[in-house]
Design a protein around this motif. Structure first.
Motif, PDB file in Angstrom:
ATOM      1  N   GLU A  93       0.814  -1.212   0.000  1.00 18.14           N
ATOM      2  CA  GLU A  93       0.000   0.000   0.000  1.00 18.14           C
ATOM      3  C   GLU A  93       0.847   1.262   0.000  1.00 18.14           C
ATOM      4  O   GLU A  93       0.439   2.304  -0.522  1.00 18.14           O
ATOM      5  CB  GLU A  93      -0.926   0.006   1.224  1.00 18.14           C
ATOM      6  N   GLY A  94       2.024   1.196   0.574  1.00 18.40           N
ATOM      7  CA  GLY A  94       2.880   2.374   0.641  1.00 18.40           C
ATOM      8  C   GLY A  94       3.882   2.476  -0.476  1.00 18.40           C
ATOM      9  O   GLY A  94       4.759   3.352  -0.442  1.00 18.40           O
ATOM     10  N   LEU A  95       3.825   1.592  -1.461  1.00 21.15           N
ATOM     11  CA  LEU A  95       4.779   1.594  -2.560  1.00 21.15           C
ATOM     12  C   LEU A  95       4.115   2.050  -3.848  1.00 21.15           C
ATOM     13  O   LEU A  95       2.903   1.889  -4.041  1.00 21.15           O
ATOM     14  CB  LEU A  95       5.375   0.181  -2.758  1.00 21.15           C
ATOM     15  N   ASP A  96       4.907   2.589  -4.747  1.00 20.14           N
ATOM     16  CA  ASP A  96       4.425   2.954  -6.068  1.00 20.14           C
ATOM     17  C   ASP A  96       4.035   1.679  -6.827  1.00 20.14           C
ATOM     18  O   ASP A  96       4.725   0.651  -6.724  1.00 20.14           O
ATOM     19  CB  ASP A  96       5.524   3.699  -6.821  1.00 20.14           C
ATOM     20  N   PRO A  97       2.928   1.708  -7.597  1.00 25.25           N
ATOM     21  CA  PRO A  97       2.498   0.497  -8.321  1.00 25.25           C
ATOM     22  C   PRO A  97       3.583  -0.097  -9.206  1.00 25.25           C
ATOM     23  O   PRO A  97       3.687  -1.322  -9.321  1.00 25.25           O
ATOM     24  CB  PRO A  97       1.301   0.995  -9.139  1.00 25.25           C
ATOM     25  N   GLU A  98       4.384   0.749  -9.843  1.00 23.76           N
ATOM     26  CA  GLU A  98       5.442   0.212 -10.697  1.00 23.76           C
ATOM     27  C   GLU A  98       6.511  -0.489  -9.865  1.00 23.76           C
ATOM     28  O   GLU A  98       7.078  -1.505 -10.291  1.00 23.76           O
ATOM     29  CB  GLU A  98       6.057   1.337 -11.527  1.00 23.76           C
ATOM     30  N   ASP A  99       6.785   0.045  -8.663  1.00 21.47           N
ATOM     31  CA  ASP A  99       7.750  -0.610  -7.784  1.00 21.47           C
ATOM     32  C   ASP A  99       7.217  -1.957  -7.317  1.00 21.47           C
ATOM     33  O   ASP A  99       7.970  -2.929  -7.185  1.00 21.47           O
ATOM     34  CB  ASP A  99       8.057   0.279  -6.582  1.00 21.47           C
ATOM     35  N   LEU A 161      15.913 -10.027  -1.336  1.00 29.71           N
ATOM     36  CA  LEU A 161      15.108  -9.256  -2.282  1.00 29.71           C
ATOM     37  C   LEU A 161      14.572  -7.986  -1.620  1.00 29.71           C
ATOM     38  O   LEU A 161      14.570  -6.900  -2.213  1.00 29.71           O
ATOM     39  CB  LEU A 161      13.956 -10.117  -2.801  1.00 29.71           C
ATOM     40  N   GLY A 162      14.129  -8.110  -0.379  1.00 28.98           N
ATOM     41  CA  GLY A 162      13.627  -6.942   0.324  1.00 28.98           C
ATOM     42  C   GLY A 162      14.709  -5.908   0.566  1.00 28.98           C
ATOM     43  O   GLY A 162      14.476  -4.695   0.409  1.00 28.98           O
ATOM     44  N   GLU A 163      15.912  -6.374   0.938  1.00 22.47           N
ATOM     45  CA  GLU A 163      17.010  -5.444   1.175  1.00 22.47           C
ATOM     46  C   GLU A 163      17.398  -4.689  -0.085  1.00 22.47           C
ATOM     47  O   GLU A 163      17.774  -3.512  -0.034  1.00 22.47           O
ATOM     48  CB  GLU A 163      18.218  -6.216   1.716  1.00 22.47           C
ATOM     49  N   GLU A 164      17.308  -5.359  -1.220  1.00 25.68           N
ATOM     50  CA  GLU A 164      17.754  -4.754  -2.474  1.00 25.68           C
ATOM     51  C   GLU A 164      16.678  -3.918  -3.155  1.00 25.68           C
ATOM     52  O   GLU A 164      16.974  -3.215  -4.127  1.00 25.68           O
ATOM     53  CB  GLU A 164      18.226  -5.856  -3.433  1.00 25.68           C
ATOM     54  N   ASN A 165      15.427  -3.973  -2.670  1.00 24.91           N
ATOM     55  CA  ASN A 165      14.328  -3.291  -3.354  1.00 24.91           C
ATOM     56  C   ASN A 165      13.535  -2.384  -2.420  1.00 24.91           C
ATOM     57  O   ASN A 165      12.314  -2.249  -2.558  1.00 24.91           O
ATOM     58  CB  ASN A 165      13.396  -4.319  -4.011  1.00 24.91           C
ATOM     59  N   ASN A 166      14.227  -1.775  -1.474  1.00 23.70           N
ATOM     60  CA  ASN A 166      13.601  -0.788  -0.591  1.00 23.70           C
ATOM     61  C   ASN A 166      12.410  -1.369   0.159  1.00 23.70           C
ATOM     62  O   ASN A 166      11.399  -0.691   0.371  1.00 23.70           O
ATOM     63  CB  ASN A 166      13.161   0.449  -1.390  1.00 23.70           C
ATOM     64  N   ALA A 167      12.520  -2.628   0.539  1.00 23.78           N
ATOM     65  CA  ALA A 167      11.459  -3.274   1.320  1.00 23.78           C
ATOM     66  C   ALA A 167      12.097  -4.066   2.450  1.00 23.78           C
ATOM     67  O   ALA A 167      11.965  -5.297   2.521  1.00 23.78           O
ATOM     68  CB  ALA A 167      10.613  -4.178   0.432  1.00 23.78           C
ATOM     69  N   PRO A 168      12.830  -3.387   3.354  1.00 23.32           N
ATOM     70  CA  PRO A 168      13.507  -4.106   4.440  1.00 23.32           C
ATOM     71  C   PRO A 168      12.512  -4.853   5.308  1.00 23.32           C
ATOM     72  O   PRO A 168      11.397  -4.397   5.556  1.00 23.32           O
ATOM     73  CB  PRO A 168      14.202  -2.975   5.217  1.00 23.32           C
ATOM     74  N   GLY A 169      12.939  -6.026   5.768  1.00 22.32           N
ATOM     75  CA  GLY A 169      12.056  -6.842   6.591  1.00 22.32           C
ATOM     76  C   GLY A 169      11.150  -7.758   5.818  1.00 22.32           C
ATOM     77  O   GLY A 169      10.378  -8.520   6.411  1.00 22.32           O
ATOM     78  N   LEU A 170      11.216  -7.693   4.488  1.00 14.80           N
ATOM     79  CA  LEU A 170      10.396  -8.593   3.674  1.00 14.80           C
ATOM     80  C   LEU A 170      10.806 -10.035   3.942  1.00 14.80           C
ATOM     81  O   LEU A 170      11.989 -10.372   3.919  1.00 14.80           O
ATOM     82  CB  LEU A 170      10.566  -8.276   2.190  1.00 14.80           C
ATOM     83  N   THR A 171       9.843 -10.896   4.198  1.00 11.94           N
ATOM     84  CA  THR A 171      10.150 -12.289   4.460  1.00 11.94           C
ATOM     85  C   THR A 171       8.974 -13.147   4.011  1.00 11.94           C
ATOM     86  O   THR A 171       7.967 -12.640   3.504  1.00 11.94           O
ATOM     87  CB  THR A 171      10.454 -12.528   5.956  1.00 11.94           C
ATOM     88  N   MET A 172       9.118 -14.439   4.187  1.00 14.99           N
ATOM     89  CA  MET A 172       8.055 -15.359   3.808  1.00 14.99           C
ATOM     90  C   MET A 172       7.992 -16.489   4.816  1.00 14.99           C
ATOM     91  O   MET A 172       8.894 -16.669   5.641  1.00 14.99           O
ATOM     92  CB  MET A 172       8.263 -15.915   2.401  1.00 14.99           C
ATOM     93  N   ARG A 173       6.926 -17.249   4.749  1.00 15.80           N
ATOM     94  CA  ARG A 173       6.810 -18.468   5.530  1.00 15.80           C
ATOM     95  C   ARG A 173       6.514 -19.603   4.567  1.00 15.80           C
ATOM     96  O   ARG A 173       5.851 -19.405   3.538  1.00 15.80           O
ATOM     97  CB  ARG A 173       5.738 -18.337   6.605  1.00 15.80           C
TER      98      ARG A 173
END
Length: 660
Positions: A93-99, A161-173
């Motif tokens: 929600e806080g990211l640009d659609p293209e991002d 991927l999160g660190e490299e794309n301005n989405a720190p803390g991105l993770t999965m389960r």
């Protein structure tokens, strides 16, 4: 009306030829047996060839597309993986659609790559979730293990991927289940697998903690040989009548099916994720480009070079692609050690052990030549050059360095046979000029993917500046770990370590992981730390104080203290073994320690105390081969010998090798 036997079009009863495809509608007789043959290339009665165009046709019938193969339904045991990004909808929600689109594109591509590397098949992407299966369309005995490895890799990939794309803390389960499913082979536009295992995997994924891989009991039992697990407890899953016992996959501790697994104290890889990831990507870059690559991993003793190499080996062994693995070490002493690491690696490829010599070497060399080089002319050219390297009697001629390098490179290319080759060089700070010259030759002349990794203390490349600036060389320096990483490592080694003791170890270790590991091993030797339910725990958590650790001020002093605590016969064996190198055989040790009684019992005791470990060779099932648990242990033991004792032992080793 009747149907054309060629294209099935409706034709009038009086038609001699099909109005759609021109096929002859006249009854044909087989020229061999006289049976009626209305269609086909061969007679159904005798198998004789027929004139498929019909006797009245003068032009060939147009080619018809093959009939589509109908999907085949089967029941199979498969491992199903469900992985989902955690909180991605809220984050997007806080990211640009293209991002968002770019991030998802990289996520889909990365997930597909990881799953393919481990031999899995992507079933579908559902929003930001992915479903993959192992065992379809072809089953393998280690499908469950490869699926768990892929799950662990997916978690690491997502965090990066999160660190490299301005989405720190991105993770999965991730959730995995192994069970029977209905499989539709050849299905298009529909699900390939269906069954309770699919639904259960999705439920387990929902229950899993962020950044973790949870598996069911069946998957854990099938992959327990190479992967460690923690108990995640019992969970009530939606749609299930009974609670399910689940487990969290922690780390890979062995090669495929548990080969070369270390069951003793092994610290988790901590603070080296980026470095390991870089080594992996450099390897895959060489693999995909078809070009050679050279990586130098340098750092001080005990900082984690060997561990990084071990993690990389486990990773490569788990991939679905074939990779020809080779490993050798450089000796720090003695004469006649030129190309020692390469010779050790090639001898391993040929299935040779230290005690093999003479006709055994010649026979195994010829067996390898027959396997990898079917052309007799190539055997005649490469064989003598390879014999020079491994000490075969076929060595002949006066070859210069370039001729030897060319022969060895050609052999490795035949070993690759279109796949990748890995050559890991341990203790590369001791590499001789000849070996470094061969590496330079590989980088400039090899036309196949060979990935060379040198594990060395600082200063290796100062001797060969040209190698350091080669465009195919990457230098990776390992710095000491930070306090946070050291704290994580200690907590993983021993449960509930007292705060003061933990803080003292962090301070004294100075970021050297081996310091912490050796300290804990010292506590194990004194029975202050014992294994319990798959973890090491303190026997008296309240009684241990910082002063009880008695940790020396340096890593070398710590190891020396451990060695000094050994009984005299054990210290003698360790000192003799240190002259033989990091890896040695019982037979070779017997030449130096022939007067030590109960040698085999003492060796078993040293393995139990984690001074040595039994070496498992991937090319041989022979026993009696040992290895120091760490290079620093061997180095400290060697340094305690006087110059006179070293010389005497070196002469004894040389005489033993000469006698062979």
């Amino acid at each position: 009306m009747r149907s054309c036997p060629q294209c099935s079009a409706d034709c009038p009863d009086s038609a001699k030829f099909c109005p759609e495809c021109g096929f002859s509608m006249a009854v044909r007789l087989c020229p061999h047996c006289g049976a009626t043959a209305e269609t086909g290339k061969f007679c159904a009665e005798c198998g004789g060839a027929l004139d498929v165009t019909g006797s009245a046709r003068s032009v060939p019938a147009p080619a018809q597309p093959p009939a589509a193969t109908a999907p085949v339904s089967e029941r199979r045991i498969t491992t199903v993986l469900f992985a989902d990004l955690v909180g991605f909808t809220t984050r997007a929600e806080g990211l640009d659609p293209e991002d968002v689109r770019e991030l998802l594109s990289r996520y889909f591509a990365g997930a597909s790559t990881v799953i393919a590397r481990y031999g899995g098949t992507v079933e579908k992407f559902i929003g930001d979730a992915v479903m993959a299966v192992w065992g379809v369309p072809v089953a393998h005995e280690d499908d469950a293990e490869r699926a768990v490895r892929a799950g662990l890799e997916l978690v690491m990939m997502t965090e990066t991927l999160g660190e490299e794309n301005n989405a720190p803390g991105l993770t999965m389960r991730v959730g995995l289940v192994t069970g029977e499913v209905a499989v539709t082979l050849g299905a298009t536009g529909e699900g390939m697998v269906a069954g309770d295992a699919v639904n259960t995997a999705a439920r387990i994924q929902t229950a899993a903690a962020p950044g973790e891989v949870w598996v069911d009991e069946a998957t854990r039992s099938l992959a327990a040989a190479a992967i460690t697990y923690g108990d995640a407890g019992e969970h009530t899953l939606k749609g299930k009548a009974e609670p399910a016992r689940l487990f969290t996959a922690r780390s890979v501790v062995g090669s495929v099916r548990g080969l070369e697994r270390m069951d003793g104290l092994e610290a988790p890889l901590t603070g080296r994720d980026r470095e390991l990831r870089l080594v992996k990507e450099l390897f895959h870059s060489a693999q995909e480009s078809g070009h050679p690559s050279f990586v130098v991993v340098e750092g001080e003793a005990g900082v984690g070079k060997s561990r990084l190499g071990w993690e990389f080996e486990k990773y490569v062994d788990g991939l679905s692609a074939q990779v020809a693995w080779h490993r050798g070490r450089c000796l720090a002493y003695g004469d006649g050690v030129a190309f020692w690491a390469l010779a050790e690696a090639i001898r391993g490829r040929l299935g040779l052990v230290d005690s093999d010599s003479g006709t055994v070497v010649d026979e195994k060399l010829q067996t390898a030549l027959d396997r990898y080089l079917p052309d007799p002319a190539e055997q005649a050219w490469i064989g003598p050059r390879l014999a020079v390297l491994i000490g075969g009697s076929a060595a002949g001629g006066n070859f210069n360095a370039d001729e030897l390098y060319a022969g060895w490179t050609a052999f490795l290319e035949h070993v690759a046979d279109g796949d990748a080759v890995v050559l890991v060089i341990d203790d590369a700070q001791h590499a001789d000029d000849g070996l470094l010259g061969f590496v330079e030759h590989l980088l400039s002349m090899a036309r196949f993917p060979i990935f060379v990794v040198a594990l060395a203390r600082p200063g290796l490349l100062a001797r060969r500046p040209d190698l350091a600036v080669n465009r195919r060389t990457t230098v990776l320096h390992l710095d000491p770990l930070g306090d946070e990483a050291m704290a994580t490592l200690l907590d993983a080694l021993v449960a509930d370590l007292p705060t003061d003791a933990r803080s003292a170890l962090i301070e004294r270790s100075e970021g050297i992981p081996l310091y912490a590991v050796e300290t804990i091993r010292g506590l194990i030797d004194r029975d202050l730390v014992v294994p319990r339910e798959g973890r090491y725990v303190l026997t008296d958590a309240t009684g241990l104080q910082a002063g009880d650790l008695a940790a020396p001020a340096s890593l070398q002093a710590l190891v020396a203290a451990r060695l000094d605590a050994l009984a005299a016969p054990e210290r003698r064996l360790v000192a003799d073994a240190s002259v033989l190198g990091m890896t040695f055989t019982d037979d070779a040790l017997a030449e130096l320690a022939h007067d030590v009684p109960d040698r085999e019992d003492l060796l078993r005791g040293l393995v139990r105390k984690q001074i040595l470990r039994i070496e498992t060779d991937r090319f041989s099932t022979s026993r009696g081969q040992y290895r120091f648990v760490q290079a620093v242990v061997r180095q400290v033991a060697y340094d305690t010998l006087s110059k006179r004792d070293r010389k005497a032992r070196h002469l004894a080793v040389a005489a033993h090798l000469q006698a062979q």
